[in-house]
Design a protein around this motif. Structure first.
Motif, mmCIF file in Angstrom:
data_model
loop_
_atom_site.group_PDB
_atom_site.id
_atom_site.type_symbol
_atom_site.label_atom_id
_atom_site.label_comp_id
_atom_site.label_asym_id
_atom_site.label_seq_id
_atom_site.Cartn_x
_atom_site.Cartn_y
_atom_site.Cartn_z
ATOM 1 N N ALA A 244 0.881 -1.161 0.000
ATOM 2 C CA ALA A 244 0.000 0.000 0.000
ATOM 3 C C ALA A 244 0.918 1.211 0.000
ATOM 4 O O ALA A 244 1.586 1.490 0.988
ATOM 5 C CB ALA A 244 -0.911 0.002 1.218
ATOM 6 N N PHE A 245 0.982 1.945 -1.119
ATOM 7 C CA PHE A 245 2.024 2.947 -1.270
ATOM 8 C C PHE A 245 1.542 4.117 -2.118
ATOM 9 O O PHE A 245 0.531 4.040 -2.819
ATOM 10 C CB PHE A 245 3.253 2.329 -1.934
ATOM 11 C CG PHE A 245 2.990 1.827 -3.338
ATOM 12 C CD1 PHE A 245 3.254 2.626 -4.439
ATOM 13 C CD2 PHE A 245 2.451 0.567 -3.553
ATOM 14 C CE1 PHE A 245 2.989 2.179 -5.726
ATOM 15 C CE2 PHE A 245 2.195 0.106 -4.842
ATOM 16 C CZ PHE A 245 2.465 0.918 -5.924
ATOM 17 N N ILE A 246 2.313 5.207 -2.046
ATOM 18 C CA ILE A 246 2.065 6.379 -2.880
ATOM 19 C C ILE A 246 3.406 6.937 -3.323
ATOM 20 O O ILE A 246 4.388 6.934 -2.555
ATOM 21 C CB ILE A 246 1.240 7.440 -2.116
ATOM 22 C CG1 ILE A 246 0.826 8.566 -3.062
ATOM 23 C CG2 ILE A 246 1.992 7.970 -0.907
ATOM 24 C CD1 ILE A 246 -0.227 9.491 -2.472
ATOM 25 N N ASN A 247 3.468 7.380 -4.581
ATOM 26 C CA ASN A 247 4.671 7.983 -5.160
ATOM 27 C C ASN A 247 4.405 9.440 -5.492
ATOM 28 O O ASN A 247 3.313 9.786 -5.973
ATOM 29 C CB ASN A 247 5.091 7.262 -6.446
ATOM 30 C CG ASN A 247 5.477 5.820 -6.200
ATOM 31 O OD1 ASN A 247 6.126 5.490 -5.227
ATOM 32 N ND2 ASN A 247 5.059 4.937 -7.104
ATOM 33 N N TYR A 248 5.416 10.274 -5.271
ATOM 34 C CA TYR A 248 5.328 11.682 -5.640
ATOM 35 C C TYR A 248 6.523 12.028 -6.511
ATOM 36 O O TYR A 248 7.677 11.863 -6.104
ATOM 37 C CB TYR A 248 5.303 12.568 -4.398
ATOM 38 C CG TYR A 248 5.317 14.049 -4.705
ATOM 39 C CD1 TYR A 248 4.322 14.618 -5.498
ATOM 40 C CD2 TYR A 248 6.328 14.867 -4.204
ATOM 41 C CE1 TYR A 248 4.334 15.975 -5.790
ATOM 42 C CE2 TYR A 248 6.346 16.225 -4.489
ATOM 43 C CZ TYR A 248 5.350 16.776 -5.287
ATOM 44 O OH TYR A 248 5.368 18.118 -5.569
ATOM 45 N N ASN A 249 6.221 12.492 -7.726
ATOM 46 C CA ASN A 249 7.259 12.852 -8.694
ATOM 47 C C ASN A 249 7.022 14.310 -9.113
ATOM 48 O O ASN A 249 6.267 14.579 -10.044
ATOM 49 C CB ASN A 249 7.185 11.915 -9.898
ATOM 50 C CG ASN A 249 8.269 12.153 -10.925
ATOM 51 O OD1 ASN A 249 8.031 12.046 -12.103
ATOM 52 N ND2 ASN A 249 9.463 12.481 -10.479
ATOM 53 N N PRO A 250 7.642 15.276 -8.422
ATOM 54 C CA PRO A 250 7.334 16.695 -8.668
ATOM 55 C C PRO A 250 7.675 17.122 -10.090
ATOM 56 O O PRO A 250 8.712 16.744 -10.632
ATOM 57 C CB PRO A 250 8.201 17.429 -7.642
ATOM 58 C CG PRO A 250 9.286 16.476 -7.288
ATOM 59 C CD PRO A 250 8.682 15.106 -7.398
ATOM 60 N N ARG A 251 6.795 17.915 -10.678
ATOM 61 C CA ARG A 251 7.003 18.339 -12.069
ATOM 62 C C ARG A 251 8.197 19.268 -12.213
ATOM 63 O O ARG A 251 8.802 19.345 -13.281
ATOM 64 C CB ARG A 251 5.743 19.012 -12.604
ATOM 65 C CG ARG A 251 5.360 20.291 -11.898
ATOM 66 C CD ARG A 251 4.250 21.034 -12.671
ATOM 67 N NE ARG A 251 3.059 20.217 -12.796
ATOM 68 C CZ ARG A 251 2.033 20.260 -11.945
ATOM 69 N NH1 ARG A 251 2.092 21.078 -10.900
ATOM 70 N NH2 ARG A 251 0.977 19.516 -12.113
ATOM 71 N N TYR A 252 8.541 19.971 -11.136
ATOM 72 C CA TYR A 252 9.668 20.905 -11.218
ATOM 73 C C TYR A 252 11.020 20.202 -11.048
ATOM 74 O O TYR A 252 12.064 20.803 -11.241
ATOM 75 C CB TYR A 252 9.523 22.005 -10.155
ATOM 76 C CG TYR A 252 9.407 21.489 -8.738
ATOM 77 C CD1 TYR A 252 10.531 21.138 -7.988
ATOM 78 C CD2 TYR A 252 8.153 21.336 -8.154
ATOM 79 C CE1 TYR A 252 10.416 20.662 -6.696
ATOM 80 C CE2 TYR A 252 8.026 20.858 -6.853
ATOM 81 C CZ TYR A 252 9.161 20.530 -6.142
ATOM 82 O OH TYR A 252 9.047 20.046 -4.861
ATOM 83 N N PHE A 253 11.000 18.896 -10.688
ATOM 84 C CA PHE A 253 12.249 18.133 -10.574
ATOM 85 C C PHE A 253 11.929 16.678 -10.902
ATOM 86 O O PHE A 253 11.762 15.845 -10.035
ATOM 87 C CB PHE A 253 12.818 18.271 -9.161
ATOM 88 C CG PHE A 253 14.194 17.664 -8.991
ATOM 89 C CD1 PHE A 253 15.049 17.478 -10.072
ATOM 90 C CD2 PHE A 253 14.641 17.263 -7.735
ATOM 91 C CE1 PHE A 253 16.305 16.926 -9.915
ATOM 92 C CE2 PHE A 253 15.899 16.709 -7.563
ATOM 93 C CZ PHE A 253 16.730 16.540 -8.654
ATOM 94 N N LYS A 254 11.821 16.371 -12.191
ATOM 95 C CA LYS A 254 11.372 15.068 -12.645
ATOM 96 C C LYS A 254 12.318 13.935 -12.246
ATOM 97 O O LYS A 254 11.917 12.774 -12.227
ATOM 98 C CB LYS A 254 11.194 15.075 -14.164
ATOM 99 C CG LYS A 254 9.966 15.834 -14.632
ATOM 100 C CD LYS A 254 8.696 15.162 -14.143
ATOM 101 C CE LYS A 254 7.455 15.823 -14.697
ATOM 102 N NZ LYS A 254 6.211 15.176 -14.196
ATOM 103 N N ALA A 255 13.547 14.238 -11.953
ATOM 104 C CA ALA A 255 14.502 13.189 -11.578
ATOM 105 C C ALA A 255 14.206 12.609 -10.206
ATOM 106 O O ALA A 255 14.684 11.521 -9.864
ATOM 107 C CB ALA A 255 15.929 13.733 -11.620
ATOM 108 N N LEU A 256 13.416 13.303 -9.401
ATOM 109 C CA LEU A 256 13.162 12.905 -8.010
ATOM 110 C C LEU A 256 11.869 12.113 -7.896
ATOM 111 O O LEU A 256 10.847 12.488 -8.468
ATOM 112 C CB LEU A 256 13.074 14.141 -7.119
ATOM 113 C CG LEU A 256 12.689 13.904 -5.652
ATOM 114 C CD1 LEU A 256 13.761 13.096 -4.924
ATOM 115 C CD2 LEU A 256 12.440 15.242 -4.944
#
Length: 557
Positions: A244-256
């Motif tokens: 049970a998980f969630i991922n966050y990939n910020p648009r201002y730093f796609k590498a993260l």
């Protein structure tokens, strides 16, 4: 000769209806093609790698589809698929008739050549060439129609598997597992039936946030196996949350990428250190860069904080012992050497903070009165050096490892393109060293009972693996051999490969054969052959090898 010519002319008249039928078939195929062009567009973006799955894209609707609209669209897709299938069957029937007619004509012409020295009649030869050309054109049309049918079918399957932003998948494995040999008292000899059932749901909410969950079978107190053993008086089997998980990939730093919850491993590893069925819990951070026009194709740095026990009252004086957690990180690289050789290299460090809660959970695994809310940890034959403390009634009151665990793990992997899509080659090596073997001996009070003497030189392990072939398309074969060698204090034995003879102080061989009977169905055989190591601290004669065989049928959906 005159009779022969008349016979050929009659034969030409008999063939003419077939040519007309071929022309009618050509018209029907053109009409089918036109109807397909008028149907809703379905686009497939196939991966350039043989093993990659096809990505299905559908034209976006300006407004979300209502359930009734979605049902209507699925019904239209099914009707289109049925119509295409009928057209394909008709084309195949016509093709078979023309092939039979062509074979008969070739036989008659061959007989005429044998019975007469004269050359073949030009009209008959031309008739044969016309039929051959018609067959070739029909073959091409059938191939195109088959591709269109496959495209529509894949689109239909993808639409059925998706509800809103969610996509679903899973697998079921049925296993027969006999054991032979092992200890002289035959305590390991058995035969058992097992199954594994997993269901996955993933969702991409927007360009930044994604997540999902998985359900799996297995013993609730065994973190390193989703196998469920049968033959237990027909009892109901647990099926619980595995991820049970969630991922966050910020648009201002796609590498993260930031990940939280109970998730799949964010780092590269083998079962030398972490079992495939275990899903760690906590937080992970990944920064990855894909590089172009360079031999170095990818660089990534991963950090993770994975708590595994939080228990009150373990120590009234040392508050830090209330939390047990793995802190660590990994550096990953991917290199491309020429067109056919890829190399992946990584170095990871796993630091177990306060691991004695694991020893305590193992010590009370058979106790009817778990202390301080800590559940027993079952399913592992852990043989790291452990000191166990019991009260006068024999109940476990405490347990401690003789070692701390700070593991330095290095993995190198080569992937070779042999030029044959079905026969890639992989060579992998994993070497681990516990940099703090026996470092906890001085912290253990008197009165404990050790299961083994701690030797700081027994701190290394390695995993050597080779694979030939793939297992993604119907008819694929894959063969593999793995050599494992793990000294007593090399790894944390509660979390590594669950099918070892024992989790450390062990030498093990594994042979695997996989056959892809159909796209979703795989047949597999695994042979595991292992025994405990004989060292200076365990000088007894070598135990006979335990032979563990696994026969699997796996269905993926």
């Amino acid at each position: 000769m005159r009779a022969f010519v008349m016979w050929l002319l009659m034969l030409g008249l008999a063939v003419s209806p077939a040519a007309s039928a071929a022309e009618e078939t050509k018209k029907d195929a053109s009409a089918a093609k036109s109807s397909l062009k008028a149907a809703p567009a379905v686009k497939l973006a196939a991966s350039t790698k043989p093993e990659a799955k096809a990505e299905v894209k559908t034209e976006a609707s300006p407004t979300p589809a209502t359930p009734s609209a979605l049902e209507m669209e699925l019904r239209q897709l099914r009707e289109m698929l049925q119509a295409q299938s009928q057209e394909l069957e008709s084309q195949r029937t016509t093709l078979q008739e023309q092939e039979q007619e062509m074979a008969e004509l070739e036989t008659k012409l061959r007989a005429a050549h044998e019975n007469s020295a004269a050359t073949a009649d030009p009209a008959s030869t031309k008739k044969l060439e016309t039929v051959a050309a018609s067959e070739s054109a029909l073959n091409e049309k059938v191939g195109k129609l088959q591709d269109q049918v496959n495209s529509t079918q894949k689109s239909l399957e993808e639409r059925i598997k998706k509800i809103g932003p969610f996509s679903f998948s899973g697998d079921f494995r049925l296993r027969d597992e006999p054991f032979f040999g092992g200890p002289a008292n035959q305590s390991q000899v058995r035969n058992r039936e097992r199954f594994r059932l997993r269901f996955n749901a993933t969702a991409k909410l927007n360009d930044e946030i994604s997540g999902g969950f998985s359900l799996g079978s297995g013993d609730l107190n065994d973190p390193i196996s989703t196998n469920q053993t049968l033959n237990q008086f027909y009892t109901r089997k647990p099926f619980t949350v595995d991820r049970a998980f969630i991922n966050y990939n910020p648009r201002y730093f796609k590498a993260l990428t930031l990940t939280g919850g109970k998730f799949a491993y964010p780092f590269h590893r083998t079962e030398l250190t972490w079992d495939n069925d275990l899903n760690p819990e906590g937080l992970a951070q990944t920064v990855a860069w894909d590089l172009k026009n360079s031999t170095l194709k990818k660089v990534a740095v991963v950090g993770f904080e994975l708590p595994f026990a939080e228990v009150s009252g373990v120590s009234a004086t040392d508050k830090s012992k209330k939390l047990s957690v793995v802190y660590g990180g990994q550096v990953q690289t991917v290199w491309q050497f020429g067109a056919r050789v890829k190399f992946s290299g990584s170095v990871a460090f796993y630091n177990y903070h306060n691991p004695d809660s694991i020893a305590f959970a193992l010590g009370i695994a058979n106790s009817t009165s778990p202390l301080n809310g800590l559940l027993p940890l079952g399913g592992s034959s852990v043989v790291n050096s452990i000191a166990t403390f019991k009260d006068s009634s024999g109940k476990v009151t405490n347990a401690q490892f003789a070692s701390q665990f700070a593991l330095l793990d290095t993995i190198a992997q080569f992937d070779f393109d042999t030029g044959h899509a079905r026969w890639p080659v992989r060579l992998l090596g994993d070497y681990v060293q516990n940099t703090r073997a026996c470092a906890n001996v001085g912290n253990i009070p008197a009165g404990g009972t050790f299961n083994a003497t701690c030797d700081p030189r027994q701190r290394r392990g390695y995993w050597l693996e080779s694979r030939l072939g793939r297992s993604s398309e119907k008819g694929d074969w894959q063969f593999a051999y793995t050599r494992m060698f793990i000294e007593r204090e090399a790894v944390m034995g509660a979390f590594n490969f669950s099918d070892l003879r024992q989790n450390s102080n062990v030498t093990q061989h594994r042979i695997e054969v996989f056959y892809q009977a159909w796209k979703p169905v795989q047949l597999a055989f695994t042979g595991l052959f292992g025994r405990p190591l004989v060292t200076a601290t365990s000088p007894a004669p070598a135990e006979p090898i335990l032979k563990r065989l696994q026969f699997d049928v796996i269905y993926k959906f």
